[in-house]
Design an enzyme around this catalytic site. Structure first.
Site, mmCIF file in Angstrom:
data_model
loop_
_atom_site.group_PDB
_atom_site.id
_atom_site.type_symbol
_atom_site.label_atom_id
_atom_site.label_comp_id
_atom_site.label_asym_id
_atom_site.label_seq_id
_atom_site.Cartn_x
_atom_site.Cartn_y
_atom_site.Cartn_z
ATOM 1 N N GLU B 227 0.874 -1.179 0.000
ATOM 2 C CA GLU B 227 0.000 0.000 0.000
ATOM 3 C C GLU B 227 0.904 1.219 0.000
ATOM 4 O O GLU B 227 2.074 1.128 0.353
ATOM 5 C CB GLU B 227 -0.861 0.042 1.279
ATOM 6 C CG GLU B 227 -1.877 -1.056 1.409
ATOM 7 C CD GLU B 227 -2.458 -1.071 2.835
ATOM 8 O OE1 GLU B 227 -2.874 0.001 3.314
ATOM 9 O OE2 GLU B 227 -2.456 -2.144 3.447
ATOM 10 N N LYS B 229 2.363 4.605 1.571
ATOM 11 C CA LYS B 229 2.535 5.053 2.947
ATOM 12 C C LYS B 229 2.112 6.519 3.020
ATOM 13 O O LYS B 229 2.727 7.383 2.408
ATOM 14 C CB LYS B 229 3.998 4.905 3.388
ATOM 15 C CG LYS B 229 4.161 5.264 4.840
ATOM 16 C CD LYS B 229 5.570 5.187 5.315
ATOM 17 C CE LYS B 229 5.620 5.495 6.802
ATOM 18 N NZ LYS B 229 4.856 6.674 7.213
ATOM 19 N N ARG B 234 -2.099 8.980 12.162
ATOM 20 C CA ARG B 234 -2.541 7.597 12.328
ATOM 21 C C ARG B 234 -3.636 7.590 13.378
ATOM 22 O O ARG B 234 -3.495 8.227 14.433
ATOM 23 C CB ARG B 234 -1.350 6.753 12.784
ATOM 24 C CG ARG B 234 -1.612 5.284 12.975
ATOM 25 C CD ARG B 234 -1.451 4.503 11.687
ATOM 26 N NE ARG B 234 -1.738 3.087 11.889
ATOM 27 C CZ ARG B 234 -0.840 2.191 12.247
ATOM 28 N NH1 ARG B 234 0.414 2.557 12.449
ATOM 29 N NH2 ARG B 234 -1.176 0.922 12.428
ATOM 30 N N ARG B 249 -2.715 7.923 17.520
ATOM 31 C CA ARG B 249 -1.737 6.919 17.907
ATOM 32 C C ARG B 249 -1.155 7.217 19.279
ATOM 33 O O ARG B 249 -0.716 6.334 19.995
ATOM 34 C CB ARG B 249 -0.611 6.878 16.863
ATOM 35 C CG ARG B 249 0.005 5.545 16.729
ATOM 36 C CD ARG B 249 1.273 5.669 15.933
ATOM 37 N NE ARG B 249 2.407 5.797 16.823
ATOM 38 C CZ ARG B 249 3.620 6.075 16.425
ATOM 39 N NH1 ARG B 249 3.865 6.307 15.156
ATOM 40 N NH2 ARG B 249 4.607 6.138 17.284
ATOM 41 N N GLU B 277 -5.598 6.243 8.582
ATOM 42 C CA GLU B 277 -4.867 7.504 8.601
ATOM 43 C C GLU B 277 -5.850 8.644 8.357
ATOM 44 O O GLU B 277 -6.655 8.569 7.422
ATOM 45 C CB GLU B 277 -3.807 7.482 7.488
ATOM 46 C CG GLU B 277 -2.760 8.548 7.590
ATOM 47 C CD GLU B 277 -1.493 8.065 8.330
ATOM 48 O OE1 GLU B 277 -1.368 6.844 8.566
ATOM 49 O OE2 GLU B 277 -0.673 8.920 8.674
ATOM 50 N N LYS B 401 7.861 -0.545 6.533
ATOM 51 C CA LYS B 401 7.654 0.692 5.779
ATOM 52 C C LYS B 401 8.885 0.891 4.905
ATOM 53 O O LYS B 401 10.017 0.761 5.374
ATOM 54 C CB LYS B 401 7.400 1.892 6.692
ATOM 55 C CG LYS B 401 8.410 2.118 7.776
ATOM 56 C CD LYS B 401 8.000 3.309 8.633
ATOM 57 C CE LYS B 401 8.964 3.497 9.787
ATOM 58 N NZ LYS B 401 8.527 4.484 10.754
#
Lengths: 337, 530
Positions: B227, B229, B234, B249, B277, B401
């Site tokens: 996906e 980033k 978040r 987060r 996100e 990531k």
């Protein structure tokens, strides 16, 4: 009237006596406040210092230097100037220098601390017209706990380390701080083990009759068993070096006035920082300046601009002077004092 | 308070994770029952509101110590921490009152929230007068915030896990969400049945490790879901018992800040928790807006109509953690993804999107796609193992990531300032400039990226090469050249250079490069067009 002392590119100069105090470039006649390397440099033709300083100076600069020692308070006439040394309490043999010319008295403090540590001599403020003071810790955040309290903290720390099965390594400047700790902790541990940088000066001082405890030099042959139940003393340069690995598992305690601020201890990955210093703290500086009765104060190495401004605001004539003893506040080393 | 102060000092002094963990679990095993939930709250971002600001603290300390402001500032810049500066400057305590526990002081903070300034001043002066040095420091930090002692939430979780003999992942979940340290004991908090009554409780986030490049160890490309980033906030979107909650987060409840998302309440089914996100989103062109747009929404309590129009947000869903009231984190990602796709399609609202899966057949193709990340406003790729469960915290292995390389420019240092915490009294905060004609224009500040050894070297250089001193800031000779890396760049009329950088940091010290050859403002403007 001519000033008794002036500030030149070689150091603090007395024109009447044609000598320098703690010069940083070679000169014919050097008057030395104490034997630390930023105050007693090599290359001068003739040295004058306290009697107690003579052997230390010889150890550092060579046995062949031309040096004369004076007792504290003893006066000597150099051309038109009267010179004498007075206890500074900074390290063994350390002194303030009093210079009188035509009835005008100036005192250059060198480095000093006001608390009597038992081994470095008891500081005495000296009456003068002009006082040249150090200002290494010239900020009000620096006020030391009494030595007895600091030593108590160090003793409990050693005890905690023993409980946790760790060796105790104290970091202290090899000349001055190390002897101060050894003298004051001599009944706290059965044995002291020291780095070579500390050992040489220590043995020499013991041979001169200073009441210091015996120490053992750490060598590659020193058995690991010996590290337990003894106190290890190392110079600042040893921190972070592979030399320290032999002490594992150990706790590292740094003894320095800079440890007053937590960040300094954390930065050096010390397990403990003990703010124990051989320099005057803020109250010590202010009390001393007052006790000298000086009309004018020059602040050198340390937080000199801060101290000078504070004195000015409190009605005293004061100036900041740049010297090579540390030039200014930020040049102060992180550990070494 | 003594017990807690001791803990703070042990934690701050220790450099080893295990020692810190020991200290924490010992603390939790022996501390005052009423103090424990507070300690957990303090170390998990649930500190009480600040009752007074730093300016007042400073002013009262100056009054008590009788020091002029300039001298206080000199001290502050040397210490690098307000709470510590004050503790060092106060005269020794006078009164000999019995020491009070941590919860006493924190309860008093809550009581004083709405009190007058005079009441607060009296309270704080009185506290200073009865606390010893170390307790004073801790007390000041409780007010000013931020202990900076290297204790992460995961360390607290591990300490509790050790003390209470419960798995860390379960502890993480139990202590998340809404709870009040004044009303809750630690045993209640760690009691699963009692905690199930909290509808808002989020799941701990699963975080990815950075990947340098996908190599053999990842295995076959088809085992992985890629996906983009995204660079937003978040968050976790939860609907339970007819209520909607949005968590950041940092475990902050941010529901009220995003009315676009709260409107989803009537469309989402009950018993769901979605990881995703929050992004400002250009619905017309179907792409996220630059991060700068989101910045106008962060930190605002009340959103204006204008902001809603100019910087509307959407929730880009990554994962489904709870479905029909069941915790489905143990299901493989591919199954959770299928449910998520179904859910997002059924809700069918522009404010709820799904993070698209990037199609690729082999690693080189994916690497090429990654190069184009900036074109769609993302900062690289995410790789998630299709068979993986949704884990807790930062774990190696299943989520990676793979960010694009940052932008870099060569710039010269022109100002330096002393740092904070373990960098106090060292010049560690620098301002950098690039050429604009024959002028140097400051364009970025950076605090990190050098080793301790390099910092010492720069610090030493700064002290010898200062031209001017403005308070804590030194102007230095423009000689030291550094490569500055950053993630993004945008036009800005608030900056002298006309540009604003995202996450600037020092990439390396270019001792080989003369200042004449550094980049220019025009070079930076070129990057704006990328």
């Amino acid at each position: 009237m001519e000033p008794v002392l002036t500030f030149t590119d070689k150091g603090i100069y007395c024109a009447a006596g044609d000598f320098y105090i703690d010069p940083w470039k070679p000169v014919p006649r050097a008057v030395i406040t104490h034997a630390h390397s930023d105050h007693a440099r090599p290359g001068n033709q003739h040295y004058l210092c306290t009697k107690d300083s003579v052997p230390v100076l010889q150890l550092r600069l060579g046995q062949d230097i031309s040096v004369q020692g004076l007792a504290y308070g003893e006066q000597i006439y150099i051309n038109g100037a009267t010179v004498s040394f007075h206890p500074a309490g900074h390290m063994i043999g350390s002194a303030q220098v009093k210079v009188t010319v035509n009835g005008q008295t100036w005192v250059a403090s060198g480095d000093y601390k006001t608390e009597n540590d038992g081994i470095s001599g008891a500081f005495e403020p000296v009456k003068c017209h002009v006082f040249i003071t150090e200002s290494t810790f010239g900020l009000p955040i620096y006020h030391w706990k009494p030595q007895s309290a600091m030593l108590g903290d160090i003793r409990s720390w050693i005890h905690e380390n023993q409980q946790a099965g760790k060796n105790s390594v104290l970091v202290a400047y090899s000349l001055g701080k190390a002897q101060r700790l050894l003298y004051n902790l001599q009944h706290a541990v059965p044995k002291f083990l020291v780095h070579g940088a500390i050992f040489n000066a220590h043995e020499m001082l013991r041979s001169q009759g200073w009441p210091l405890p015996p120490v053992e030099l750490i060598t590659p042959q020193t058995p690991k068993e010996d590290f337990k139940n003894s106190l290890i003393i190392a110079p600042p340069s040893a921190t972070g070096s592979s030399w320290m690995r032999r002490f594992l598992p150990y706790a590292l305690g740094i003894c320095s006035g800079w440890m007053q601020v937590r960040g300094n201890a954390r930065r050096q990955n010390a397990d403990a920082g003990f703010a124990i210093s051989d320099h005057a703290d803020w109250p010590g500086l202010l009390q001393t300046i007052k006790a000298t009765g000086a009309e004018k104060v020059f602040a050198t190495h340390g937080f000199s601009s801060v101290l000078a401004r504070y004195l000015q605001e409190n009605g005293l004539e004061a100036e900041e002077v740049k010297t090579a003893f540390g030039a200014e506040e930020d040049d102060t080393p992180v550990i070494a004092e | 308070m003594q017990h807690f102060s001791q803990l703070v000092f042990t934690l701050a002094q220790s450099t080893k994770t295990n020692e810190k963990l020991d200290a924490l679990s010992r603390y939790f095993a022996t501390a005052d029952e009423k103090d424990k939930p507070w300690v957990l709250a303090l170390f998990s971002g649930r500190r009480p509101k600040r009752i007074v600001n730093s300016t007042l603290m400073k002013q009262w300390c100056m009054e008590v110590s009788g020091l002029p402001e300039w001298l206080f500032s000199e001290c502050y810049h040397t210490v690098g921490d307000l709470g510590e500066t004050i503790a060092l400057l106060l005269p020794p305590p006078n009164t000999t009152t019995a020491p009070k526990p941590l919860h006493y002081w924190l309860d008093r903070f809550l009581q004083l929230e709405k009190a007058s300034e005079a009441e607060k001043s009296a309270f704080i002066r009185n506290a200073w007068d009865q606390l010893q040095h170390t307790e004073r420091f801790v007390f000041n930090k409780l007010i000013t915030g931020g202990f900076r002692i290297g204790v992460s939430q995961s360390m607290i979780v591990n300490a509790l896990a050790r003390t209470y003999n419960i798995a860390p992942a379960i502890i993480s979940h139990m202590i998340s969400g809404n709870w009040d340290p004044q009303q809750t004991t630690l045993s209640e908090l760690l009691n699963e049945e009692a905690r199930n009554t909290d509808d808002s409780r989020p799941y701990p986030f699963f975080l990815a490790y950075a990947l340098e490049s996908p190599r053999g160890e990842l295995g076959e490309p088809d085992e992985w879901q890629a996906e983009w980033k995204w660079d937003g906030i978040r968050g976790q979107l939860i609907r339970r018992n007819g209520q909607l909650f949005i968590w950041s987060r940092g475990e902050e409840l941010i529901t009220e800040k995003f009315p676009e998302l709260t409107a989803l309440l009537s469309f989402l089914p009950d018993g769901v928790a979605i990881d995703g996100e929050i992004l400002t989103y250009d619905q017309e062109n179907d792409r996220p807006l630059p991060f700068q747009a989101l910045q106008t929404r962060i930190g605002r309590k009340n959103v204006t109509r204008k902001q809603l129009q100019e910087a509307p947000v959407a929730f880009l869903s990554y994962d489904l953690l709870e479905y029909e009231g069941e915790d489905i984190r143990a299901l493989p990602l591919q199954d959770r993804r299928a449910l998520l796709e179904k859910l997002v399609a059924a809700v069918h609202q522009p404010a709820l999107k799904i993070s698209p899966v990037v199609a690729y057949s082999d690693w080189p193709q994916l690497a090429a796609l990654r190069e184009q990340s900036r074109n769609n406003g993302s900062e690289g790729l995410m790789l998630k193992r299709r068979s993986s469960a949704y884990l807790v915290g930062r774990k190696r292995g299943d989520w990676w990531k793979w960010k694009i390389d940052p932008f870099t420019v060569d710039a010269v240092m022109i100002y330096a300032q002393k740092g904070h915490g373990r960098r106090s009294n060292l010049y560690t905060d620098y301002t950098f400039a690039v050429w604009n004609g024959d002028q140097l224009v400051p364009f970025a500040k950076a605090y990190s990226g050098l080793t301790d050894k390099e910092i010492a070297e720069v610090d030493n250089w700064v002290k010898r090469n200062s031209i001017e001193k403005f308070g804590p800031v030194r102007t230095v000779k423009p000689e030291l050249v550094f490569e500055i890396a950053f993630e993004g760049i945008a036009a800005s009329n608030r900056h002298k250079s006309g540009i604003a950088l995202r996450f600037p940091r020092i990439h390396r010290w270019r001792k080989d490069k003369p200042v004449e050859e550094i980049n220019t403002l025009d070079d930076l403007r070129q990057l704006l067009r990328v």
